[in-house]
Enzyme design. Structure first.
Site: not given
Ligand SMILES: Nc1ncnc2c1ncn2[C@@H]1O[C@H](COP(=O)(O)OP(=O)(O)O)[C@@H](O)[C@H]1O
Ligand SMILES: [Mg+2]
Lengths: 224, 733, 81, 81
Positions: A84, A194, A196
């Site tokens: 991002c 994302h 994560e």
């Protein structure tokens, strides 16, 4: 396997990235003012709004001392993942081709998106099954991937386009539905969604783990 | 004390919002006329916002103690015990007037303000919820503008600072056309023993200001005090709109938490409304000490600000802390590391006075008690209005419309349609705790270290409170607890924001008094004490009249196991669908009544609060044991809408037969607290039936919602329901 | 000396803000507005104006997607001839 | 006719972007840059230039927090004298 996650003022997802990386290795935070990468095997430039994203997303963060070391690390072949805002920083820093522009829908948008793994043979996707689809959340207001047409052709021909949005979910208007690209050497990778935030079924999906697992394999020189 | 110019006149005091009697009282407390700086400070601390002149007596009637309460009202936020040595701080606060002027910045700075209240206690902000009220979006361009701006502003601040916005609510009613409501609630987590309070302690300790520099933000009100140097010609040097800087605040959060982590500070306080004046005075008051402040040391954004301007500035993103002299250098160094450069601006004294110095000269000297405690508190003169004070809404449902049409009109009405077009603009997952995102469950759920969970919900229903301030408010509190029950959580504590009109008017005083009585009774019955909140009065316009009385209730609850958090949507083909609980639906003040253009009734049916609580407990236990595939409380639009929402969220249809009915419309669309739509394996539903009154009406499956009642069938394909439900999308082009 | 930098999206790159403005205007009763583009301005006091071009390339603009113009302003705040 | 609207934060209003840029520049080796402000430009073709002021007030700028200037551009794209 030791991950270093760069922390800028205004980073938001650095602790999430550290926790995700810690599922496949060791992970430490790297302060933006320190040049020392603490002997990390891979660097994550995390999401958020470094320096408020003022002026232009990622424009200011790329000049931090830590980023100077990250650029050297990348030039020396080290693995660098930009998520991002981190993707924006890597493009601004010239480590990745192209640029990210304000979303076509002109709004910050959160959406769980389906990503097609276009190239499963990179240092960042080798843990993915061929043709695998990843369900990963995206959340940003500057995510429209742009590069000149001829460069896009080259990127696609060379397999540097790694992830694509399901065309029906490309809310930011990225050219050719591009969600993630690598550099020519294949050791630097940036994506807007994302991973994560997709490492635990309890909080969503686990598909994002593939990215971190792939990096761990690559760092250990394992080639799928 | 040195008196430069002649003191301001009583008329200037009145222009600042003080009454003549209050001004006389100030003279009496000081034994002399206040000078410019002092009058500016009194006018802020004796304002409704800071002194709660018209609400304090009512607030004192609220239950504020309970086994889970660690910090009750009086601090920047209340705190409850979240288990495992963790504490959860939470509070709701309003930013109504600024948002009506400039919705983007008004809402953004509202979020910034409530977040500061949370980390001022040493808690890391982990969640935001928003509660919004506007006029009718279909007919009012202003309301669409305010809605868009407020949503962008909340997203801008919350997304940029990395705190997830996990829930909220929004309603559209004509009485909010001129006075929109923008309330924001925030939750924070801290280790129990790491909490810090705001009382200034330790004579000789230093006062350090850090964060943004100080400009002329928000001092427009005090500008009557401006001396010649900054006359009307420079009016625009006093911005009426404050600009929020989430980047600055994200550094403030990290820096503040590290200051505490390293044990470098003894007290912490945010600068909110009334700026350094109220922050410093309240710190001094709570610590029973005095404070000397040197305005000339305050870092300024603009040159040549006057002392009174510095004292009343509402510039955002600033914090004040108390530091032992030996620790000052470390504190400054840490604030420099985070680029929120700290400055020593004063010290704690034993004088019991607030003393303001400018370049060594004393420019203000007031007893702290006079500033903070001596503001007069007023009695309300409540009186039930003899005739209705709100015009009936415009009818939007054709007379004689079928139940099918009514269902689709309800599902697509602004108060019921999906909020996805709003919360799509918020980041609900940053910080990796979010187990239930918006629309997945009636309450948002966060996972805690150790696997337990926190559930949070914020609710209000102005129309029902307008129809009956007591029972309407009781219903709001019960709905909040029902939302927690559907997640599998029991309440730990409650916060509230009282949004009302002018309390000096008897009928508004009556609404306020009855609403607070309702909050108190319901919170006592649920053992969900009030740990904090905020009051926003005078939300009315000369022509527009008052807003609907809008007590907004925020609740936080605990679940033993986040893995077992409840879901709203049907999941399992073949599951039995039941309506459970203590539910007596009525069309009074319902959404259907609004669509029909009916005037508000005078009063709502009474509710058996204890019976509703018992039903909530049964649902909660069912969810915790994993008996239920889904649980959803029945609210706006009644049973039929609740079932439709379960289908839409689950992406699966349902077939129900409610059998004969003497009043099918009320059974399908009637509202009231205490009802739940649950689904689960037939044997599981049978088990639940042993604990709570429950009727099985149908089964999950198919691609349609099929409802049969008294022989009439309503059959709507999911796709058609879905399009209707997406009606708000068009307001966010 | 006061300087102003004008930064615009490069020709051919989608400019959603420009499009949005262009589409919003007719509804407000403004006809005949076309070719709308939205960019940024940065205004600053510089001691050494010769640094401006490099400042733009390195920080203020992204040459891949943006064009920029530097204007030196007189004390009256208008572009010097 | 081509017109350019310059939109800037009002004097006295916090300009976080300007502050961020000003603080970033020294680290890049650009000294002596002060008083930085970041705003927007809108460039457009209008048939009736007399509408521009109202357009600014109603859509292009937010008069509460922004000041604006309208420039009419010659064909060379430079501000007309
Ligand atoms: N409606 C209410 N119910 C309970 N407590 C309240 C209410 N309104 C305000 N309070 C309490 O009064 C104190 C002062 O509130 P406020 O002025 O909003 O503080 P701050 O300036 O820190 O936001 C806080 O502890 C708040 O929780
Ligand atoms: Mg506070």
């Amino acid at each position: 396997m030791k991950f270093g996650v760069v922390q800028f003022p205004g980073s938001c997802d650095e602790v999430d990235a550290q926790a995700a990386a810690a599922r496949v290795g060791e992970a430490v935070l790297l302060w933006h003012r320190d040049r020392d990468l603490q002997g990390c095997d891979a660097i994550v430039v995390p999401g958020g709004f470094s320096y408020g994203d003022y002026l232009r997303a990622g424009a200011i963060a790329r000049f931090s001392p830590a980023m100077e070391s990250v650029i050297e690390f990348a030039d020396a072949g080290g693995l660098v993942l930009g998520i991002c805002n981190g993707f924006q920083v890597l493009c601004e820093a010239g480590l990745l081709p192209g640029a990210l522009l304000p979303n076509a829908n002109r709004r910050f948008t959160f959406r769980q998106v389906d990503l097609d793994v276009v190239n499963g043979d990179t240092a960042f996707t080798r843990a993915c099954a061929p043709g695998e689809r990843l369900s990963i959340p995206a959340k940003h207001s500057w995510g429209r991937y742009y590069a000149p047409e001829d460069q896009l052709d080259e990127l696609e021909a060379a397999g540097h386009v790694v992830l694509r949005y399901d065309p029906a979910q490309n809310f930011n208007g990225s050219l050719r539905d591009i969600a993630g690209v690598t550099n020519a050497a294949g050791n630097v990778f940036g994506l807007m969604p994302h991973p994560e935030h997709a490492v635990d079924a309890l909080t969503g999906s686990t598909d994002g783990l593939r990215i971190f697992e792939s990096m761990a394999l690559s760092a250990r020189g394992v080639h799928a | 004390m040195p008196e430069a110019a002649a003191p301001p006149t009583v008329d200037e005091a009145v222009a600042l919002g003080l009454t003549r009697d209050e001004y006389a009282l100030i003279l009496d407390k000081l034994g002399r006329a206040p000078n410019q700086v002092e009058l500016a400070m009194f006018s802020l601390l004796w304002s409704e916002h800071c002194a709660y002149k018209h609400s304090k007596k009512l607030l004192r009637t609220l239950p504020t103690e309970g086994e889970h309460v660690l910090v009750g009202p009086g601090e920047n936020a209340g705190v409850v015990d979240a288990g495992n040595g963790l504490a959860c701080a939470f509070k709701v606060e309003s930013h109504n007037h600024p948002s009506a002027v400039e919705p983007f910045q008004g809402a953004a700075t509202g979020v910034g303000g409530i977040l500061r209240d949370i980390f001022a206690l040493g808690a890391r902000p982990v969640a935001i919820l928003d509660s919004l009220r506007f006029g009718e979006p279909a007919t009012s361009e202003r309301s669409r503008y305010l809605l868009d701006g407020a949503v962008r502003g909340i997203g801008h601040y919350g997304n940029s600072i990395g705190v997830p916005t996990i829930g909220g609510e929004v309603y559209f009613e004509e009485p909010y056309e001129q006075n929109c409501l923008v309330n924001a609630m925030a939750l924070g987590l801290a280790e129990r023993d790491k909490l810090v309070l705001s009382a200034a302690v330790g004579i000789g300790n230093q006062i350090v200001l850090y964060g943004a520099s100080t400009g002329r933000d928000g001092i427009g009100g005090a500008s009557v005090l401006a001396s010649a140097e900054l006359g009307d010609a420079d009016e625009d040097k006093r911005p009426t709109v404050q600009v929020g800087d989430p980047f600055e605040e994200s550094k403030l959060v990290e820096c503040s938490l590290q200051l505490l982590e390293q044990g470098l500070i003894v007290a912490l306080q945010d600068l909110g409304a009334a700026g350094i004046t109220s922050s410093a005075s309240e710190m001094a008051s709570k610590g029973g000490v005095g404070i000397d402040l040197h305005v000339d040391r305050v870092p300024l954004r603009e040159a040549d600000m006057e002392p009174f301007e510095i004292m009343v500035s509402e510039s955002q993103e600033r914090m004040l802390c108390v530091v032992e002299p030996g620790r000052v250098d470390e504190v400054i160094a840490l604030t420099d590391r985070w680029e929120v450069h700290g400055t020593v601006v004063g010290e704690v004294t034993d004088s019991g006075h607030m003393r303001i110095f400018d370049g060594g000269t004393l420019v203000g000297d007031m007893p702290v008690a006079a500033l903070v405690d001596d503001c007069p508190i007023y009695d309300l003169a409540p009186e039930k209005p003899s005739e209705p004070i709100y015009a009936p809404p415009a009818a939007t449902l054709a007379p004689g419309a079928s139940m099918r049409v009514a269902l689709l009109e309800l599902i697509s009405s602004p108060n019921i349609a999906s909020r996805r077009p709003l919360f799509d603009q918020y980041d609900p997952i940053v910080q990796s705790r979010t187990v239930r995102r918006p629309e997945e469950c009636d309450a948002a759920v966060l996972v805690l270290p150790g696997g337990g969970g926190l559930a949070a919900s914020i609710d209000g229903n102005g129309r029902r409170v307008a129809a009956d301030p007591y029972w309407g408010t009781v219903g709001v509190v019960l709905e909040c607890a029902s939302n927690l029950a559907c997640a599998g959580a029991e309440p730990l504590g409650t916060t509230n924001n009282l949004n009302f009109g002018n309390p000096e008017k008897p009928h508004i005083a009556w609404q306020l008094t009855e609403a607070v009585r309702g909050i108190g009774d319901a919170c006592r019955a649920l053992e969900a004490p009030i740990i904090g909140g905020n009051v926003s009065l005078y939300n009315e316009g000369a022509a527009a009249g008052p807003i609907y009385p809008t007590p907004v209730i925020g609740m936080v609850g605990r679940l033993p196991d986040a893995e077992r958090a409840g879901r709203l949507g049907f999941t399992q083909e073949g599951d039995a669908i039941a309506i459970a609980g203590h539910f007596h639906p009525s069309l009074a003040a319902s959404e259907l009544a609004k669509l029909r253009g009916e005037a508000l009734p005078d009063g709502l049916p009474e509710v058996d609060i204890a019976a509703v609580r018992a039903a909530q407990e049964a649902i909660r236990e069912g969810v915790r044991e994993g008996l239920l595939s889904s649980a959803h409380d029945i609210a706006e639009g009644g049973f039929a809408v609740a079932v439709a929402e379960c289908c839409l969220e689950g992406g699966i249809g349902a077939t129900l037969d409610l059998g004969p009915s003497d009043d099918p419309w009320t059974h399908l669309f009637g509202e009231g607290p205490g009802g739940f739509v649950v689904s689960g394996h037939p044997t599981a539903i049978a088990q639940l039936a042993e604990r709570v009154s429950l009727d099985v009406f149908g089964v999950v499956g198919g691609d349609d919602l099929r409802l049969t009642i008294a022989g009439d069938e309503v059959d709507v394909p999911l796709a058609e329901l879905h399009d209707a439900h997406d009606a708000l999308r068009r307001f966010f082009p | 000396m006061r300087a102003r930098v004008l930064i615009r999206p490069k020709a051919g790159i989608l400019d959603p803000q420009g499009v949005a403005v262009e589409q919003a205007l007719p509804a407000l009763g403004f006809a005949g507005v076309t070719n709308v583009h939205v960019g940024r301005i940065v205004e600053l006091d510089v001691e050494d104006a010769s640094q401006l071009d490099e400042m733009c390339r390195r920080l203020l603009a992204n040459p891949l997607v943006e064009d920029y113009d530097v204007q030196l302003l007189g004390d009256d705040g208008h572009a010097a001839p």
